[in-house]
Scaffold this motif. Sequence first.
Motif, mmCIF file in Angstrom:
data_model
loop_
_atom_site.group_PDB
_atom_site.id
_atom_site.type_symbol
_atom_site.label_atom_id
_atom_site.label_comp_id
_atom_site.label_asym_id
_atom_site.label_seq_id
_atom_site.Cartn_x
_atom_site.Cartn_y
_atom_site.Cartn_z
ATOM 1 N N GLU A 1 13.487 6.337 -15.327
ATOM 2 C CA GLU A 1 12.371 5.600 -14.727
ATOM 3 C C GLU A 1 11.055 6.367 -14.818
ATOM 4 O OE1 GLU A 1 12.356 2.626 -13.731
ATOM 5 O OE2 GLU A 1 14.412 2.050 -13.232
ATOM 6 N N ALA A 2 10.890 7.173 -15.865
ATOM 7 C CA ALA A 2 9.677 7.994 -15.993
ATOM 8 C C ALA A 2 8.412 7.145 -15.980
ATOM 9 C CB ALA A 2 9.751 8.820 -17.284
ATOM 10 N N GLU A 3 8.485 5.956 -16.539
ATOM 11 C CA GLU A 3 7.315 5.085 -16.614
ATOM 12 C C GLU A 3 6.926 4.538 -15.253
ATOM 13 O OE1 GLU A 3 5.921 0.959 -18.892
ATOM 14 O OE2 GLU A 3 7.818 1.939 -19.405
ATOM 15 N N ASN A 4 7.906 4.316 -14.384
ATOM 16 C CA ASN A 4 7.644 3.660 -13.103
ATOM 17 C C ASN A 4 7.503 4.614 -11.921
ATOM 18 O OD1 ASN A 4 7.862 0.920 -14.131
ATOM 19 N ND2 ASN A 4 10.059 1.284 -14.323
ATOM 20 N N LEU A 5 8.064 5.812 -12.028
ATOM 21 C CA LEU A 5 8.085 6.726 -10.881
ATOM 22 C C LEU A 5 6.699 7.091 -10.332
ATOM 23 C CD1 LEU A 5 11.062 9.090 -11.752
ATOM 24 C CD2 LEU A 5 10.817 7.701 -9.693
ATOM 25 N N PRO A 6 5.674 7.326 -11.174
ATOM 26 C CA PRO A 6 4.360 7.676 -10.600
ATOM 27 C C PRO A 6 3.832 6.644 -9.619
ATOM 28 C CG PRO A 6 4.402 8.188 -12.936
ATOM 29 C CD PRO A 6 5.669 7.436 -12.646
ATOM 30 N N ILE A 7 4.021 5.369 -9.926
ATOM 31 C CA ILE A 7 3.545 4.313 -9.020
ATOM 32 C C ILE A 7 4.340 4.331 -7.724
ATOM 33 C CG2 ILE A 7 3.318 1.815 -8.724
ATOM 34 C CD1 ILE A 7 2.887 1.601 -11.750
ATOM 35 N N LEU A 8 5.660 4.458 -7.836
ATOM 36 C CA LEU A 8 6.507 4.523 -6.646
ATOM 37 C C LEU A 8 6.125 5.717 -5.778
ATOM 38 C CD1 LEU A 8 9.088 3.831 -4.941
ATOM 39 C CD2 LEU A 8 10.296 5.418 -6.448
ATOM 40 N N LEU A 9 6.028 6.905 -6.380
ATOM 41 C CA LEU A 9 5.747 8.126 -5.620
ATOM 42 C C LEU A 9 4.387 8.051 -4.932
ATOM 43 C CD1 LEU A 9 7.138 10.715 -8.186
ATOM 44 C CD2 LEU A 9 8.182 10.053 -6.012
ATOM 45 N N LYS A 10 3.407 7.486 -5.612
ATOM 46 C CA LYS A 10 2.084 7.329 -5.001
ATOM 47 C C LYS A 10 2.164 6.449 -3.764
ATOM 48 C CE LYS A 10 -2.695 5.988 -6.028
ATOM 49 N NZ LYS A 10 -2.855 5.075 -4.887
ATOM 50 N N SER A 11 2.917 5.346 -3.858
ATOM 51 C CA SER A 11 3.037 4.450 -2.703
ATOM 52 C C SER A 11 3.768 5.133 -1.548
ATOM 53 C CB SER A 11 3.754 3.155 -3.105
ATOM 54 O OG SER A 11 5.122 3.371 -3.383
ATOM 55 N N LEU A 12 4.719 6.001 -1.868
ATOM 56 C CA LEU A 12 5.448 6.722 -0.816
ATOM 57 C C LEU A 12 4.532 7.677 -0.062
ATOM 58 C CD1 LEU A 12 8.785 7.488 -2.717
ATOM 59 C CD2 LEU A 12 8.480 5.866 -0.839
ATOM 60 N N THR A 13 3.563 8.257 -0.760
ATOM 61 C CA THR A 13 2.626 9.180 -0.093
ATOM 62 C C THR A 13 1.678 8.440 0.846
ATOM 63 O OG1 THR A 13 0.946 9.043 -1.849
ATOM 64 C CG2 THR A 13 2.668 10.718 -2.098
ATOM 65 N N GLU A 14 1.538 7.145 0.657
ATOM 66 C CA GLU A 14 0.583 6.366 1.453
ATOM 67 C C GLU A 14 1.236 5.677 2.647
ATOM 68 O OE1 GLU A 14 -0.928 3.794 -1.548
ATOM 69 O OE2 GLU A 14 -2.237 5.318 -2.449
ATOM 70 N N ILE A 15 2.519 5.948 2.869
ATOM 71 C CA ILE A 15 3.217 5.339 4.008
ATOM 72 C C ILE A 15 2.596 5.807 5.325
ATOM 73 C CG2 ILE A 15 5.391 5.333 5.291
ATOM 74 C CD1 ILE A 15 6.884 5.270 2.677
ATOM 75 N N ASN A 16 2.285 4.861 6.165
ATOM 76 C CA ASN A 16 1.650 5.135 7.457
ATOM 77 C C ASN A 16 2.730 5.300 8.528
ATOM 78 O OD1 ASN A 16 -0.110 5.321 9.635
ATOM 79 N ND2 ASN A 16 -0.461 3.103 9.734
ATOM 80 N N TYR A 17 3.284 6.527 8.593
ATOM 81 C CA TYR A 17 4.363 6.817 9.542
ATOM 82 C C TYR A 17 4.462 8.336 9.675
ATOM 83 C CZ TYR A 17 8.547 5.048 11.989
ATOM 84 O OH TYR A 17 9.455 4.653 12.941
ATOM 85 N N PRO A 18 4.790 8.840 10.871
ATOM 86 C CA PRO A 18 4.860 10.297 11.037
ATOM 87 C C PRO A 18 5.850 10.937 10.063
ATOM 88 C CG PRO A 18 4.937 9.186 13.174
ATOM 89 C CD PRO A 18 5.053 8.121 12.133
ATOM 90 N N ASN A 19 5.422 12.005 9.396
ATOM 91 C CA ASN A 19 6.275 12.677 8.398
ATOM 92 C C ASN A 19 7.605 13.151 8.983
ATOM 93 O OD1 ASN A 19 4.473 12.273 6.363
ATOM 94 N ND2 ASN A 19 3.611 14.334 6.405
ATOM 95 N N SER A 20 7.596 13.505 10.260
ATOM 96 C CA SER A 20 8.821 14.014 10.884
ATOM 97 C C SER A 20 9.844 12.913 11.151
ATOM 98 C CB SER A 20 8.481 14.713 12.204
ATOM 99 O OG SER A 20 7.893 13.798 13.120
ATOM 100 N N LYS A 21 9.410 11.655 10.980
ATOM 101 C CA LYS A 21 10.281 10.523 11.306
ATOM 102 C C LYS A 21 10.901 9.862 10.076
ATOM 103 C CE LYS A 21 9.770 10.385 15.851
ATOM 104 N NZ LYS A 21 10.910 10.483 16.790
ATOM 105 N N PHE A 22 10.649 10.406 8.895
ATOM 106 C CA PHE A 22 11.320 9.837 7.725
ATOM 107 C C PHE A 22 11.494 10.894 6.642
ATOM 108 C CE2 PHE A 22 6.901 9.353 6.465
ATOM 109 C CZ PHE A 22 6.894 9.442 5.075
ATOM 110 N N GLU A 23 12.492 10.671 5.808
ATOM 111 C CA GLU A 23 12.761 11.521 4.660
ATOM 112 C C GLU A 23 12.952 10.647 3.436
ATOM 113 O OE1 GLU A 23 16.457 13.622 5.119
ATOM 114 O OE2 GLU A 23 17.573 11.824 5.717
#
Length: 382
Positions: free
Chosen positions: A48-70
């Motif tokens: 999924e090399a072509e798609n992972l950058p978009i996924l990873l970027k969206s994961l960094t923008e999640i509005n939730y405390p870092n300690s509450k998800f992995e």
Amino acid sequence: MFIFIIICICYSVLMLMLLYGWKKIPEFSSKNLPVEIRFSIIIPFRNEAENLPILLKSLTEINYPNSKFEIILVDDESEDNSVEIIKEFQQTHLDSNLKVLENQRTSSSPKKDAINTAIDSANFEYIITTDADCQVPENWLKIYNYFIVKTGNKLIAGPVALNSLPAANTNNRRKNILRNFEELDVLSLQASTAGAFGIERAFMCNGANLCYNRQAFLKVLGFTGNDNIASGDDVFLLQKFQQGNYKIGFLKSRESIVYTTAQQNLGDLVSQRIRWASKAPAYKSLFAKFTGISVLLMNLSLVIAAFLVFFQLLPYQPILIIFLVKFNLDFILIYSSAKFFQRETVLRSYFWSSIFYSFFSTYVAVKSLFSDFSWKGRQFKN
């Protein structure tokens, strides 16, 4: 002709039930509630090399405390540089609670093995899954937190839609036609999924946006019993939660929509739909079987009738009436879904898509019963 009429009546009843169920489910929006739920986000990936950058970027923008998800990404024997992309991401996002695992194969289903591998390593009480070719919304976990706290559901299905068409493809007429057809199909599936939840006859969900309680997953023995089927990490788990009398629900919220990538060509779309259809014979719900048989017979009967009318073996007037009944009922259901996803413009392709769909659906259904399918560069037996 009598058989055609009976099939049409059964199909009409089904569509009206699903439409009622869709309307019955209220829309949710996130509230300023305390963060209570902790999530383990699980994402299997392969090449999924072509798609992972978009996924990873969206994961960094999640509005939730870092300690509450992995975030747990599971590599399923990727042959490209997917793992390298994730490791580079880790180096530039040191505060992200992200880890990469190697898939531990134990069954005939690589994806189920990958999810099991991640759950064995998960630290938090709710599992939420998506796919590597997806993009998650900013308030994804926030709205799930609110929904779980409010309802106490142990399994929640979320909405999935296609990504907006990239600007670079706007002049590619053939790709636009295929994408519009696929999007209408996805809108129909989403309305049917939610509609079945609405009438308490749920039988479908999508692993690209699925959340469930980890302890409940372990109590129903996870994927045991259906791990010989390559796909179905979502619907068979739904069946197990129902059998275990766990509370389930559909999260009808625009804030929870996960966007996925459209298929590149007709061959890929057919292959994906065959993979999805291949698990239908293992459905246990009577309503699921009624739905599958009604949809198959409706589309198959229209295909057969079209040939009979062409060779003047049937009058066209009653067949046209049956087609118009299906055409209008399908349109009402898809319109309701398109309005929710704010994609009404795609309905411009509805007329020709509705004609082509009967042939497409019949081909996929028949093909899924007798042929193998390919998935992520692998061949699987039906």
